[in-house]
Design a protein around this motif. Structure first.
Motif, PDB file in Angstrom:
ATOM      1  N   ARG A  86     -86.288 -43.970 -10.761  1.00 23.21           N
ATOM      2  CA  ARG A  86     -85.831 -44.940 -11.386  1.00 23.21           C
ATOM      3  C   ARG A  86     -85.242 -44.599 -12.770  1.00 23.21           C
ATOM      4  NH1 ARG A  86     -89.553 -50.212 -12.775  1.00 23.21           N
ATOM      5  NH2 ARG A  86     -90.183 -48.533 -14.417  1.00 23.21           N
ATOM      6  N   GLU A  87     -84.056 -45.227 -13.154  1.00 25.61           N
ATOM      7  CA  GLU A  87     -83.544 -44.845 -14.377  1.00 25.61           C
ATOM      8  C   GLU A  87     -83.319 -46.161 -15.117  1.00 25.61           C
ATOM      9  OE1 GLU A  87     -80.731 -40.979 -13.745  1.00 25.61           O
ATOM     10  OE2 GLU A  87     -79.796 -43.200 -13.663  1.00 25.61           O
ATOM     11  N   ILE A  88     -83.357 -46.035 -16.637  1.00 29.60           N
ATOM     12  CA  ILE A  88     -83.691 -47.315 -17.521  1.00 29.60           C
ATOM     13  C   ILE A  88     -82.530 -47.017 -18.371  1.00 29.60           C
ATOM     14  CG2 ILE A  88     -85.573 -46.648 -18.850  1.00 29.60           C
ATOM     15  CD1 ILE A  88     -86.434 -49.167 -19.069  1.00 29.60           C
ATOM     16  N   ARG A  89     -81.928 -48.315 -19.024  1.00 32.70           N
ATOM     17  CA  ARG A  89     -81.154 -48.238 -20.187  1.00 32.70           C
ATOM     18  C   ARG A  89     -81.427 -49.398 -21.206  1.00 32.70           C
ATOM     19  NH1 ARG A  89     -74.986 -49.623 -17.918  1.00 32.70           N
ATOM     20  NH2 ARG A  89     -75.649 -51.495 -16.800  1.00 32.70           N
ATOM     21  N   TYR A  90     -81.324 -49.577 -22.344  1.00 34.36           N
ATOM     22  CA  TYR A  90     -81.648 -50.445 -23.005  1.00 34.36           C
ATOM     23  C   TYR A  90     -80.217 -51.247 -23.751  1.00 34.36           C
ATOM     24  CZ  TYR A  90     -86.119 -48.492 -22.650  1.00 34.36           C
ATOM     25  OH  TYR A  90     -87.426 -48.146 -22.366  1.00 34.36           O
ATOM     26  N   CYS A  91     -80.298 -52.490 -24.251  1.00 36.94           N
ATOM     27  CA  CYS A  91     -79.264 -53.076 -24.796  1.00 36.94           C
ATOM     28  C   CYS A  91     -79.466 -52.727 -26.284  1.00 36.94           C
ATOM     29  CB  CYS A  91     -79.174 -54.721 -24.521  1.00 36.94           C
ATOM     30  SG  CYS A  91     -78.103 -55.648 -25.650  1.00 36.94           S
ATOM     31  N   SER A  92     -78.155 -52.300 -27.201  1.00 37.06           N
ATOM     32  CA  SER A  92     -78.299 -51.951 -28.405  1.00 37.06           C
ATOM     33  C   SER A  92     -78.428 -53.254 -29.398  1.00 37.06           C
ATOM     34  CB  SER A  92     -77.325 -51.242 -28.669  1.00 37.06           C
ATOM     35  OG  SER A  92     -75.994 -52.074 -28.709  1.00 37.06           O
ATOM     36  N   VAL A  93     -78.513 -54.476 -28.685  1.00 33.71           N
ATOM     37  CA  VAL A  93     -78.515 -55.756 -29.462  1.00 33.71           C
ATOM     38  C   VAL A  93     -79.709 -56.370 -29.496  1.00 33.71           C
ATOM     39  CG1 VAL A  93     -77.671 -58.045 -29.965  1.00 33.71           C
ATOM     40  CG2 VAL A  93     -76.098 -56.073 -29.359  1.00 33.71           C
ATOM     41  N   CYS A  94     -80.268 -56.555 -28.313  1.00 37.34           N
ATOM     42  CA  CYS A  94     -81.334 -57.426 -27.936  1.00 37.34           C
ATOM     43  C   CYS A  94     -82.606 -56.444 -27.415  1.00 37.34           C
ATOM     44  CB  CYS A  94     -81.109 -58.599 -27.250  1.00 37.34           C
ATOM     45  SG  CYS A  94     -80.617 -58.099 -25.404  1.00 37.34           S
ATOM     46  N   ASN A  95     -82.288 -55.448 -26.890  1.00 42.75           N
ATOM     47  CA  ASN A  95     -83.186 -54.454 -26.660  1.00 42.75           C
ATOM     48  C   ASN A  95     -83.591 -54.699 -25.117  1.00 42.75           C
ATOM     49  OD1 ASN A  95     -84.603 -51.792 -27.263  1.00 42.75           O
ATOM     50  ND2 ASN A  95     -86.402 -52.755 -27.209  1.00 42.75           N
ATOM     51  N   ALA A  96     -82.635 -55.602 -24.389  1.00 34.70           N
ATOM     52  CA  ALA A  96     -83.109 -55.786 -23.048  1.00 34.70           C
ATOM     53  C   ALA A  96     -83.105 -54.355 -22.076  1.00 34.70           C
ATOM     54  CB  ALA A  96     -81.904 -56.950 -22.558  1.00 34.70           C
ATOM     55  N   ARG A  97     -83.637 -54.356 -21.095  1.00 32.62           N
ATOM     56  CA  ARG A  97     -83.724 -53.432 -20.094  1.00 32.62           C
ATOM     57  C   ARG A  97     -83.019 -53.417 -18.781  1.00 32.62           C
ATOM     58  NH1 ARG A  97     -90.402 -52.182 -20.523  1.00 32.62           N
ATOM     59  NH2 ARG A  97     -90.464 -51.793 -22.911  1.00 32.62           N
ATOM     60  N   ASP A  98     -82.646 -52.533 -18.415  1.00 29.79           N
ATOM     61  CA  ASP A  98     -81.867 -52.560 -17.031  1.00 29.79           C
ATOM     62  C   ASP A  98     -82.069 -51.355 -16.057  1.00 29.79           C
ATOM     63  OD1 ASP A  98     -79.960 -53.315 -15.101  1.00 29.79           O
ATOM     64  OD2 ASP A  98     -78.474 -52.055 -15.831  1.00 29.79           O
ATOM     65  N   TYR A  99     -82.516 -51.713 -15.078  1.00 31.87           N
ATOM     66  CA  TYR A  99     -82.984 -50.425 -14.243  1.00 31.87           C
ATOM     67  C   TYR A  99     -81.982 -50.238 -12.972  1.00 31.87           C
ATOM     68  CZ  TYR A  99     -87.383 -51.729 -16.424  1.00 31.87           C
ATOM     69  OH  TYR A  99     -88.182 -51.993 -17.451  1.00 31.87           O
ATOM     70  N   ARG A 100     -82.203 -48.974 -12.489  1.00 24.69           N
ATOM     71  CA  ARG A 100     -81.406 -48.629 -11.263  1.00 24.69           C
ATOM     72  C   ARG A 100     -82.326 -47.805 -10.491  1.00 24.69           C
ATOM     73  NH1 ARG A 100     -75.955 -45.055 -13.091  1.00 24.69           N
ATOM     74  NH2 ARG A 100     -77.042 -43.326 -13.992  1.00 24.69           N
ATOM     75  N   ILE A 101     -82.110 -47.697  -9.087  1.00 26.56           N
ATOM     76  CA  ILE A 101     -82.640 -46.843  -8.242  1.00 26.56           C
ATOM     77  C   ILE A 101     -82.168 -45.510  -8.326  1.00 26.56           C
ATOM     78  CG2 ILE A 101     -83.714 -46.487  -6.140  1.00 26.56           C
ATOM     79  CD1 ILE A 101     -85.359 -48.519  -7.779  1.00 26.56           C
ATOM     80  N   VAL A 102     -83.020 -44.126  -8.211  1.00 31.84           N
ATOM     81  CA  VAL A 102     -82.262 -43.031  -7.833  1.00 31.84           C
ATOM     82  C   VAL A 102     -82.625 -42.586  -6.592  1.00 31.84           C
ATOM     83  CG1 VAL A 102     -82.086 -40.592  -8.834  1.00 31.84           C
ATOM     84  CG2 VAL A 102     -82.249 -42.429 -10.574  1.00 31.84           C
ATOM     85  N   ALA A 103     -81.932 -42.042  -5.878  1.00 27.16           N
ATOM     86  CA  ALA A 103     -82.124 -41.622  -4.345  1.00 27.16           C
ATOM     87  C   ALA A 103     -83.237 -40.387  -4.439  1.00 27.16           C
ATOM     88  CB  ALA A 103     -80.835 -41.191  -3.753  1.00 27.16           C
ATOM     89  N   ALA A 104     -84.111 -40.450  -3.489  1.00 26.18           N
ATOM     90  CA  ALA A 104     -84.925 -39.195  -3.313  1.00 26.18           C
ATOM     91  C   ALA A 104     -84.087 -37.694  -3.219  1.00 26.18           C
ATOM     92  CB  ALA A 104     -85.551 -39.149  -2.178  1.00 26.18           C
ATOM     93  N   THR A 105     -84.622 -36.811  -3.801  1.00 31.32           N
ATOM     94  CA  THR A 105     -84.021 -35.412  -4.042  1.00 31.32           C
ATOM     95  C   THR A 105     -83.731 -34.664  -2.607  1.00 31.32           C
ATOM     96  OG1 THR A 105     -85.767 -34.341  -4.383  1.00 31.32           O
ATOM     97  CG2 THR A 105     -84.701 -35.141  -6.413  1.00 31.32           C
ATOM     98  N   GLY A 106     -84.717 -34.853  -1.836  1.00 32.66           N
ATOM     99  CA  GLY A 106     -84.693 -34.096  -0.431  1.00 32.66           C
ATOM    100  C   GLY A 106     -85.422 -32.701  -0.659  1.00 32.66           C
ATOM    101  N   LYS A 107     -85.361 -32.271  -2.048  1.00 34.17           N
ATOM    102  CA  LYS A 107     -85.887 -30.965  -2.277  1.00 34.17           C
ATOM    103  C   LYS A 107     -87.189 -30.801  -2.855  1.00 34.17           C
ATOM    104  CE  LYS A 107     -81.194 -29.500  -3.781  1.00 34.17           C
ATOM    105  NZ  LYS A 107     -80.621 -29.138  -4.960  1.00 34.17           N
ATOM    106  N   HIS A 108     -88.220 -29.879  -1.897  1.00 35.44           N
ATOM    107  CA  HIS A 108     -89.431 -29.776  -2.220  1.00 35.44           C
ATOM    108  C   HIS A 108     -89.563 -28.908  -3.454  1.00 35.44           C
ATOM    109  CE1 HIS A 108     -90.535 -31.292   1.592  1.00 35.44           C
ATOM    110  NE2 HIS A 108     -89.792 -30.444   2.359  1.00 35.44           N
ATOM    111  N   ILE A 109     -90.753 -29.243  -4.241  1.00 28.75           N
ATOM    112  CA  ILE A 109     -91.058 -28.538  -5.287  1.00 28.75           C
ATOM    113  C   ILE A 109     -92.239 -27.682  -5.146  1.00 28.75           C
ATOM    114  CG2 ILE A 109     -91.846 -28.640  -7.865  1.00 28.75           C
ATOM    115  CD1 ILE A 109     -90.694 -31.459  -7.979  1.00 28.75           C
ATOM    116  N   SER A 110     -91.874 -26.459  -4.952  1.00 35.47           N
ATOM    117  CA  SER A 110     -93.086 -25.307  -4.409  1.00 35.47           C
ATOM    118  C   SER A 110     -94.143 -24.996  -5.655  1.00 35.47           C
ATOM    119  CB  SER A 110     -92.526 -24.169  -4.002  1.00 35.47           C
ATOM    120  OG  SER A 110     -93.171 -23.181  -3.391  1.00 35.47           O
ATOM    121  N   TYR A 111     -95.079 -24.796  -5.171  1.00 38.32           N
ATOM    122  CA  TYR A 111     -96.334 -24.169  -6.212  1.00 38.32           C
ATOM    123  C   TYR A 111     -97.261 -23.456  -5.217  1.00 38.32           C
ATOM    124  CZ  TYR A 111    -100.066 -27.533  -5.068  1.00 38.32           C
ATOM    125  OH  TYR A 111    -101.056 -28.364  -4.323  1.00 38.32           O
TER     126      TYR A 111
END
Length: 308
Positions: A86-111
């Motif tokens: 998820r990503e978020i952004r803020y209104c510079s006037v009232c500080n309201a929040r807006d969200y949007r969904i980010v797709a899964a990467t499909g890439k594994h993080i190896s350790y």
């Protein structure tokens, strides 16, 4: 006091009646305007009315809220190989929040989830997993250590330090690269003697082992091997300074089964008590005595002669 209260009440009634009377009378409207600018959080309005009678042709006109003034998107919840973020952004006037969904990467993080070093008794392995979904991405097996050998257990003296190479193989017969172990030799392995080399396994292998090797004298040289009556005369051409003497073996069997041995510090000597008209095979090697132990050089070639 009572008179004062009555006067005040009468004045209030007159004030309330005057606008209606004034409105009934003809007059020129004196208009005034009110304007409140809308924002993203509050509606605005426009209002034009007469200052005298309050007349307004359109009434109060409501102005809708403006759109938010959003800034740039920021990461709020990171996506993984299988789940959305998820990503978020803020209104510079009232500080309201807006969200949007980010797709899964499909890439594994190896350790590296598991790491077990190989030893002489068991194999080792490295297991890589994904941090997000915990599936195994890869597995590398290290076969156990099977053999640890010196390239040469006998190094010929030449006045310089002798450090023979070590060769290590695993259970599959493959050579284990040198990056997986370190070698530590005895100090100054120059003179004739017995020395040690330590093998310390590192990285994906574990264990410590010690091998021994000898620095041996240089070969002696025989000038001649001649038959004499009832024996053999042996003439040594050269013995190097690091040697203490010469060891000779002789036998009637060319493979030197059940040989007889003769040690000496002389350069010319006879092997006596031999059977006449019998073929004998003779070879020699130099030796050096170190801490009570004889360390031998390589053999000379084999000489063949018939005893008179």
């Amino acid at each position: 006091m009572i008179f004062k209260r009555l006067f005040t009440a009468l004045l209030s009634v007159i004030i309330m009646i005057i606008p209606f009377n004034a409105g009934a009378q003809e007059h020129t409207h004196i208009m005034t305007e009110e304007f409140v600018e809308p924002t993203c959080s509050k509606e605005g309005y426009y209002y034009s009315y007469c200052q005298i009678c309050g007349y307004s042709e359109d009434g109060k006109i409501i102005i809708p809220k403006t759109e938010h003034s959003y800034g740039i998107w920021h990461k709020d919840i990171l996506p993984s190989c299988i789940s959305t973020g998820r990503e978020i952004r803020y209104c510079s006037v009232c500080n309201a929040r807006d969200y949007r969904i980010v797709a899964a990467t499909g890439k594994h993080i190896s350790y590296v989830a598991y790491r077990f070093p190989a030893t002489q008794y068991s194999s080792g392995e490295i297991v890589n997993m994904c941090k997000s979904c915990n599936i195994i991405l890869s597995k590398k097996i290290f076969q156990r250590i099977k053999t640890i050998k010196l390239k040469s257990g006998k190094c010929v003296y030449n006045g310089k330090p002798k450090k023979p190479k070590v060769k290590v193989r695993d259970a599959d017969g493959k050579v284990i690269p040198e990056k997986y172990y370190t070698l530590s030799y005895d100090k100054k392995p120059v003179k004739v003697g017995t020395y040690n080399v330590g093998i310390l396994f590192i990285n994906d292998y574990y264990g410590y082992y010690t091998l021994t090797y000898d620095v041996i004298p240089r070969k002696c040289k025989l000038e001649a091997v001649k038959p004499v009556e009832g024996g053999i005369a042996v003439y040594v051409k050269k013995v190097y300074p690091e040697s203490n003497g010469v060891s000779v073996v002789y036998s009637t069997n060319k493979k030197f089964k059940k040989p007889k041995k003769y040690n000496t510090k002389e350069l010319a000597f006879n092997l006596t008590g031999l059977k006449r008209n019998k073929t004998y095979y003779v070879k020699a090697r130099a030796y050096s005595t170190v801490k009570g132990k004889k360390i031998y050089s390589k053999w000379t070639k084999t000489y063949k002669t018939v005893v008179k």
